[in-house]
Design a protein around this motif. Sequence first.
Motif, short mmCIF file in Angstrom:
data_model
loop_
_atom_site.label_atom_id
_atom_site.label_comp_id
_atom_site.label_asym_id
_atom_site.label_seq_id
_atom_site.Cartn_x
_atom_site.Cartn_y
_atom_site.Cartn_z
N ASP A 1 43.34 -38.10 50.57
CA ASP A 1 43.19 -37.03 49.68
C ASP A 1 42.24 -36.47 48.92
OD1 ASP A 1 46.26 -37.16 47.34
OD2 ASP A 1 44.15 -36.57 46.46
N THR B 1 40.23 -37.76 43.60
CA THR B 1 39.45 -38.42 43.41
C THR B 1 40.41 -39.58 42.79
OG1 THR B 1 38.10 -38.36 41.52
CG2 THR B 1 36.92 -38.88 43.98
N LYS C 1 39.90 -45.30 53.29
CA LYS C 1 40.17 -43.92 52.37
C LYS C 1 39.22 -42.99 52.50
CE LYS C 1 42.28 -46.62 49.51
NZ LYS C 1 41.34 -48.43 49.12
N LEU D 1 38.51 -39.93 50.16
CA LEU D 1 39.02 -39.63 48.94
C LEU D 1 38.53 -38.76 48.23
CD1 LEU D 1 40.10 -42.85 46.31
CD2 LEU D 1 41.91 -42.06 48.13
#
Length: 367
Positions: A33, A36, A113, A115
Amino acid sequence: MEYYDLIIVGAGPSGSTLANALRNSGKRVLIVDKQTFPRDKTCAGWVTPTVMESLNVNLDDYSRGRTLQPISQFRIGMMGQPAVENDHGEVVSYGIRRCEFDAYLLDRVDSPKALGTAVKSVERDGGNWVVNSTWQAPLIVGAGGHFCPVAKLLGDGPGAHETVVAAKEVEFQMTPDQAQRCQARGDTPELWFCKDLKGYAWVFRKGDFLNIGLGREDNHKLNDHLNAFVSEMKASGRIPDDLPGRFKGHAYLLYDHAERPLVDDGLMLIGDAAGLAYTQSGEGIRPAIESALMAADLIWGLEEFSAQSLQPYGEAIARRFGNRSENQKAGFQVPNWVKMPIASTLMRSHWFTRKVVTEKWFLHQES
């Protein structure tokens, strides 16, 4: 180059739900993504008990240090005329703040992840997709909302029949003085329909937080309708007359009008990236969660990810939400039979505003 079984682009509710649902599948999952978390997310922010149950959210745990506003009533009206208030006699929904809700769901994900990382490139290399020349996987899932970069791999933009809804809203914590002056109540969200029925506005209080917004299908008139609505709400005392900050915009597709394919070779779209928001209300959290769980059910047992092997996901979406090709002539927000001179009368009816507007369109109690 790091290898995964699938890469999920977008760490909002649909992306985090998919990753969490695949926790024990043996699949190696990466979730990416550009933001954050916690991060600011424009959304009125309410979820039904059904959503919380499907996510296995413990309400007592969630409410510790987070906003969880029980909702048992709705105040509904057409702009310019008195509102109707209906008491449902029980909690039918919960008000949440998306910055808290999304972070809570993502914190439950134990997959890797990335981010704060924008997806700058997605390229095909044999049977895999390569993201940012760094990660590769045979399956990439778009969960990044309306402007998801994965969705662009399946099309160049909205089609001729697609209704793109534009919305603007603001959410802020009221001062004690503002909270005292604000007549909106936490257990009673307010929904106000535009006179032309091409959109609606809302006033949603969650404790000391207040969310105000308006969404319409015609973007060029959005600011005029929003300014008129805010002025009316200030004049009536529903909201404080000293709102802070600017209204933030976002966009989404309505399910009945979206034309995006949901799958292709090694590609899948879920949530708002797939254009799953309910046509009558624009609500997208429940469809996002359900689409993620449907995708997980299929991905769990797959060893290869051709368009043919992923097609059952698209069929499951059609069974759950209807066949888009049959619904594309339907109007935005409300069916054509409501778009008549009787609309203003219907919006003054306790039966209509409760049974149709609230329970059917917004709470989806029949599904």
